[in-house]
Structure formats: structure tokens, C-alpha cells
Design a protein around this motif. Sequence first.
Motif, PDB file in Angstrom:
ATOM      1  N   THR A 164       0.733   9.977  -1.580  1.00 18.46           N
ATOM      2  CA  THR A 164      -0.383   9.057  -1.363  1.00 18.46           C
ATOM      3  C   THR A 164      -0.298   7.974  -2.433  1.00 18.46           C
ATOM      4  N   PRO A 165      -0.928   6.818  -2.255  1.00 15.99           N
ATOM      5  CA  PRO A 165      -0.853   5.798  -3.307  1.00 15.99           C
ATOM      6  C   PRO A 165      -1.362   6.294  -4.655  1.00 15.99           C
ATOM      7  N   ASN A 166      -0.681   5.857  -5.683  1.00 16.07           N
ATOM      8  CA  ASN A 166      -1.032   6.165  -7.063  1.00 16.07           C
ATOM      9  C   ASN A 166      -2.241   5.314  -7.467  1.00 16.07           C
ATOM     10  N   GLN A 167      -3.249   5.952  -8.014  1.00 16.83           N
ATOM     11  CA  GLN A 167      -4.505   5.258  -8.315  1.00 16.83           C
ATOM     12  C   GLN A 167      -4.324   4.080  -9.265  1.00 16.83           C
ATOM     13  N   THR A 168      -3.293   4.091 -10.096  1.00 13.36           N
ATOM     14  CA  THR A 168      -3.081   3.008 -11.067  1.00 13.36           C
ATOM     15  C   THR A 168      -1.872   2.138 -10.726  1.00 13.36           C
ATOM     16  N   GLY A 192      -6.332   4.920  -4.293  1.00 15.40           N
ATOM     17  CA  GLY A 192      -5.312   5.948  -4.406  1.00 15.40           C
ATOM     18  C   GLY A 192      -5.850   7.148  -5.160  1.00 15.40           C
ATOM     19  N   TYR A 193      -4.941   7.949  -5.697  1.00 13.56           N
ATOM     20  CA  TYR A 193      -5.305   9.217  -6.329  1.00 13.56           C
ATOM     21  C   TYR A 193      -4.611   9.363  -7.680  1.00 13.56           C
ATOM     22  N   PHE A 256      11.124   0.996 -18.734  1.00  8.35           N
ATOM     23  CA  PHE A 256      10.003   0.059 -18.848  1.00  8.35           C
ATOM     24  C   PHE A 256       8.647   0.700 -18.528  1.00  8.35           C
ATOM     25  N   ARG A 257       8.663   1.986 -18.175  1.00  4.94           N
ATOM     26  CA  ARG A 257       7.432   2.700 -17.833  1.00  4.94           C
ATOM     27  C   ARG A 257       6.640   1.960 -16.743  1.00  4.94           C
ATOM     28  N   TYR A 258       7.366   1.449 -15.771  1.00  6.35           N
ATOM     29  CA  TYR A 258       6.730   0.724 -14.667  1.00  6.35           C
ATOM     30  C   TYR A 258       6.069   1.730 -13.737  1.00  6.35           C
ATOM     31  N   ARG A 259       4.826   1.494 -13.388  1.00  5.39           N
ATOM     32  CA  ARG A 259       4.072   2.464 -12.597  1.00  5.39           C
ATOM     33  C   ARG A 259       4.556   2.527 -11.150  1.00  5.39           C
ATOM     34  N   ALA A 260       4.740   3.730 -10.675  1.00  9.67           N
ATOM     35  CA  ALA A 260       5.156   3.945  -9.286  1.00  9.67           C
ATOM     36  C   ALA A 260       4.005   3.629  -8.343  1.00  9.67           C
ATOM     37  N   PHE A 261       4.353   3.294  -7.105  1.00  9.55           N
ATOM     38  CA  PHE A 261       3.313   2.978  -6.125  1.00  9.55           C
ATOM     39  C   PHE A 261       2.681   4.238  -5.550  1.00  9.55           C
ATOM     40  N   SER A 262       3.460   5.313  -5.444  1.00  6.70           N
ATOM     41  CA  SER A 262       2.935   6.540  -4.835  1.00  6.70           C
ATOM     42  C   SER A 262       2.997   7.701  -5.809  1.00  6.70           C
TER      43      SER A 262
END
Length: 275
Positions: A164-168, A192-193, A256-262
Motif C-alpha cells: 500500500t502507499p507509504n504514508q511519508t 497511505g500507511y 540517499f535514503r530516498y523514501r519509497a512510494f509503497s
Amino acid sequence: MTDREALRSTPQPRPRFRLDRSLLVRLFGPRAALVHGDMMMLDRWGFVKSVMPRTGNGEAAFDVGCGTGAFSLNLAERGYDVVGLSWDRRNQAVAEERAAICGLSGNVSFPIGDARELDRHEQYKNRFEYVVSLENIEHLIDDRKLMRDLAACLKPGGWLVLSTPNQTYHAVTPSDNGPFSKFEDGWHLRRGYSEQMLRELAELSGLRVEVIGYCSGWFAQKLTWIVRQWGKAGYAVTFPLRVLPLLFDPLISRIFRYRAFSITMLAYKPRFDAS
């Protein structure tokens, strides 16, 4: 003038060219279904196959909200006995067509059904070793009920495979920042969650979380941006680049600690009653 001569002398409409919606599947098999449409589908498939190994035992798998059957077909190809559920008759027809093309009709079926009404279908309860729900829960108002119903479809000792989409997440396009729907109209009802939100839902449904992870990083998100901005032209441009997120996103995310979408979750239904 005879009727045949009159017919020849009358201009006939040219047959309309229709692109074969399953052409890639005809040419390359079930894996080609994973590159239709959603740019992030391959990432989710990477998660699924990492927790659902190939099998010769024919374990039962339930793909809830299966779309046009991409994951169902590939799970059937990996040896699972799959039921792919969707409320959309067109999607089910496409899925059935592709199953026949791939010679998988005996391993996968595509009944019509609504994920919101799983509790009404006794034939699915305690039936499956794996239940798969990818990018569905954010579309439903009663997410607690959905999680409970998914758990009820598992046999004791079974596994829930969910994304599911990542809340952040970073918004790919402005619409990802909302406003979100207040009704079940097909768009997201919530951003998201988080990890704790998924753990809460799982525990309230009697499941034990095995692992929480993430997928769809920087590269996948940028390709998605191109498709959303350019439509069909963007799809054509990005098509040969689909493999790049699989190769480079794990490294980019780590550096780069880039946030994942899910966000992803593998949860377990206990074999034994604690009481």
C-alpha cells in the motif's frame, strides 16, 4: 447491375485497426503483463516473488483486487493454484484471455467479486495458503474490515502479502498530496500507511507481522512522473527503461535514503490457538 456488382461499386468502410491488448503476453508470456500500465508494478512483483518462492505443491493463492491478472498469472506460472478476484468484468475478461494465451487456465481462475464483501463468500474462508492484496486497502473506507476478511481467507499457518502507499512518500505529482476522496470512487481515501498502522491492523485481525519493507524508489517514481505527464507518449518513452528501477533503486535508496512510494508487509496467521 447485379447485387454483387452494386456491392463492389459501393465504397466500403475500412476495418478499424485494433491494437491487440495482449500482444506482449502473446510474444513474451505472463511476465509481459507486469509491464502494462503501472510503472511500479515490477517493484511490487519483486516483493511478491521474494516471499512466495516457486513451488511444486500447488499451494492455493488468493489475489484480491487482481486488476487484469498480472500477479495472478505469474503466480500460476510459479506453481500456485490461484484465484484472482476483481469486481471489474472487463479486467476479468482480459485476465482470462491472457491465462488462455499462456496455457495457465487450469491453474488460475478469475471470478467476479467485491473485496468489500469477502465476508459474504464462505467458499473463500480458511482456504488459502497465501492471500495477496497489492495497493487495494487505501481505496476502501473500512480498512479494518478488509484486513479481518483477508485474514479469514487464510488457512492457519498462511501468509498475507500486502502492499500500500507509504504514508511519508514523496508526491510523484501534486495529486498525490490530495485532496483524497471521502467516498469509494476509485481514488485513494487516505495518503497511505506507516509501519505502526499496518501492525495495528494486522494484530487486530489476529495476524503476526513477519516483516515490513518498502518498494518503488526514486527511479520508479520518476518514470511514473513521465507517464503521468505525457500519457501514451510517456509510456512509449519509458517502456525500455522499466528494468532500471530494479537495478538502481535499492542502491539509490540506501545511499540517499530516498523514501519509497509503497510499504510492504508479510504477516502470518498462527497455526495454533493460544488459548
